[in-house]
Design a protein around this motif. Sequence first.
Motif, PDB file in Angstrom:
ATOM      1  N   LEU A 156      -3.442   0.612  -4.017  1.00  0.00           N
ATOM      2  CA  LEU A 156      -2.472  -0.142  -3.348  1.00  0.00           C
ATOM      3  C   LEU A 156      -1.029   0.770  -3.683  1.00  0.00           C
ATOM      4  CD1 LEU A 156      -3.414  -3.372  -5.376  1.00  0.00           C
ATOM      5  CD2 LEU A 156      -3.557  -2.838  -2.878  1.00  0.00           C
ATOM      6  N   THR A 157       0.008   0.138  -3.538  1.00  0.00           N
ATOM      7  CA  THR A 157       1.441   0.791  -3.499  1.00  0.00           C
ATOM      8  C   THR A 157       2.324   0.510  -4.596  1.00  0.00           C
ATOM      9  OG1 THR A 157       2.624  -1.148  -2.240  1.00  0.00           O
ATOM     10  CG2 THR A 157       1.643   0.785  -0.968  1.00  0.00           C
ATOM     11  N   ASP A 185      -4.610   8.398  -5.991  1.00  0.00           N
ATOM     12  CA  ASP A 185      -5.430   7.105  -6.096  1.00  0.00           C
ATOM     13  C   ASP A 185      -4.688   5.881  -5.424  1.00  0.00           C
ATOM     14  OD1 ASP A 185      -7.694   8.231  -7.205  1.00  0.00           O
ATOM     15  OD2 ASP A 185      -6.658   8.264  -9.206  1.00  0.00           O
ATOM     16  N   LEU A 186      -3.562   6.063  -5.277  1.00  0.00           N
ATOM     17  CA  LEU A 186      -2.568   5.140  -4.602  1.00  0.00           C
ATOM     18  C   LEU A 186      -2.321   5.162  -3.044  1.00  0.00           C
ATOM     19  CD1 LEU A 186       0.528   5.076  -7.229  1.00  0.00           C
ATOM     20  CD2 LEU A 186      -1.336   3.356  -6.992  1.00  0.00           C
ATOM     21  N   ARG A 187      -2.121   3.987  -2.506  1.00  0.00           N
ATOM     22  CA  ARG A 187      -1.738   4.463  -1.034  1.00  0.00           C
ATOM     23  C   ARG A 187      -0.480   4.888  -0.728  1.00  0.00           C
ATOM     24  NH1 ARG A 187      -2.318  -1.056   0.608  1.00  0.00           N
ATOM     25  NH2 ARG A 187      -0.186  -1.450   1.637  1.00  0.00           N
ATOM     26  N   GLY A 188       0.417   4.509  -1.654  1.00  0.00           N
ATOM     27  CA  GLY A 188       1.596   4.897  -1.628  1.00  0.00           C
ATOM     28  C   GLY A 188       2.628   4.742  -2.817  1.00  0.00           C
ATOM     29  N   SER A 295       0.767  15.489 -14.480  1.00  0.00           N
ATOM     30  CA  SER A 295      -0.789  15.347 -14.096  1.00  0.00           C
ATOM     31  C   SER A 295      -0.756  14.058 -12.966  1.00  0.00           C
ATOM     32  CB  SER A 295      -1.651  14.911 -15.224  1.00  0.00           C
ATOM     33  OG  SER A 295      -1.626  15.773 -16.207  1.00  0.00           O
ATOM     34  N   PHE A 296       0.204  13.384 -12.721  1.00  0.00           N
ATOM     35  CA  PHE A 296       0.232  12.057 -11.967  1.00  0.00           C
ATOM     36  C   PHE A 296       0.269  12.754 -10.547  1.00  0.00           C
ATOM     37  CE2 PHE A 296       2.412   8.779  -9.603  1.00  0.00           C
ATOM     38  CZ  PHE A 296       1.529   7.756  -9.736  1.00  0.00           C
TER      39      PHE A 296
END
Length: 296
Positions: A156-157, A185-188, A295-296
Amino acid sequence: MEQTESSVSSAALKCRRICGTVLLIALMLLTIGLRAARAEISLTFGTYAADKPTETVRQYRPFLAFLEERLSQRLGKPVTIKMSISKQYVEAVRQLAEGKIDLARFGPASYVRAKQLNPGIRIVAIEAKKGKKRFTGVIVVHRDSPFKSLEELTGLTFAFGDQLSTTGRYLAQAQLLGAGITSVDLRGFSYLGRHDLVGEAVGARKFAAGALKQSTFRTLVAKGVPIRVLVSFENVTNPWLASADLDLEILQAIRDVMLAPQNAEIIRNISSNGFLPSDDADFNLIREAIEQSRSF
């Protein structure tokens, strides 16, 4: 005889002119000295707009007026404090590091960054929340969303605050990492700057979730923004800082006013926060979060 009298008269006139000039210089020096004795101390307080700039002014001006009054009494000279509100965190940090502002109130991560840029920056005091040096940050979702855990935000965002925000970036990213979520792992995701903009964007369903201060969350909910807390996390309260160039006597006077027991009640009444002594070790939690965010 006439020539002698003329010479005497000329000498007397010359003497009077010299005496007049000396007297004038003496009066000018005395005036300068008196003005110096009464010289006003002008300080600049700097911060950034974590919320609306008008709200920032409303938040700090009453306390700064109190500080002006007490410092004037303590230092025996009129003290004025003007405000400098930066739109971006990085600009306020740069101003403090370069000595363009004398006194600042930053978030913990901004302090860590400013200290890296100029190790001479000093902590005046740290804000107290219910007598402690910690307060709460939150990750929010839309009020009607089905999510119950951070893990469900995968794909997700996400809306962050400023890129130097402690709550709005570093600690929030640490929370996501703890749930096994990195940026890929996020869409944005986006950095929106102010905390209120994050909450409003989530309430408008522009992002699935976002990070902001609990106090801003409460303000937005009171205004009808449809958001709710998904998770809460601890943050270090905000430090008040002095530039490396600020005179030590003035720094100590500011610290004494902010930490004086007899001022505690009036400070709480005008700023909602008391103050506690602080040192650099209070911000190790933030340094760890900043390191984790790599690390993000």
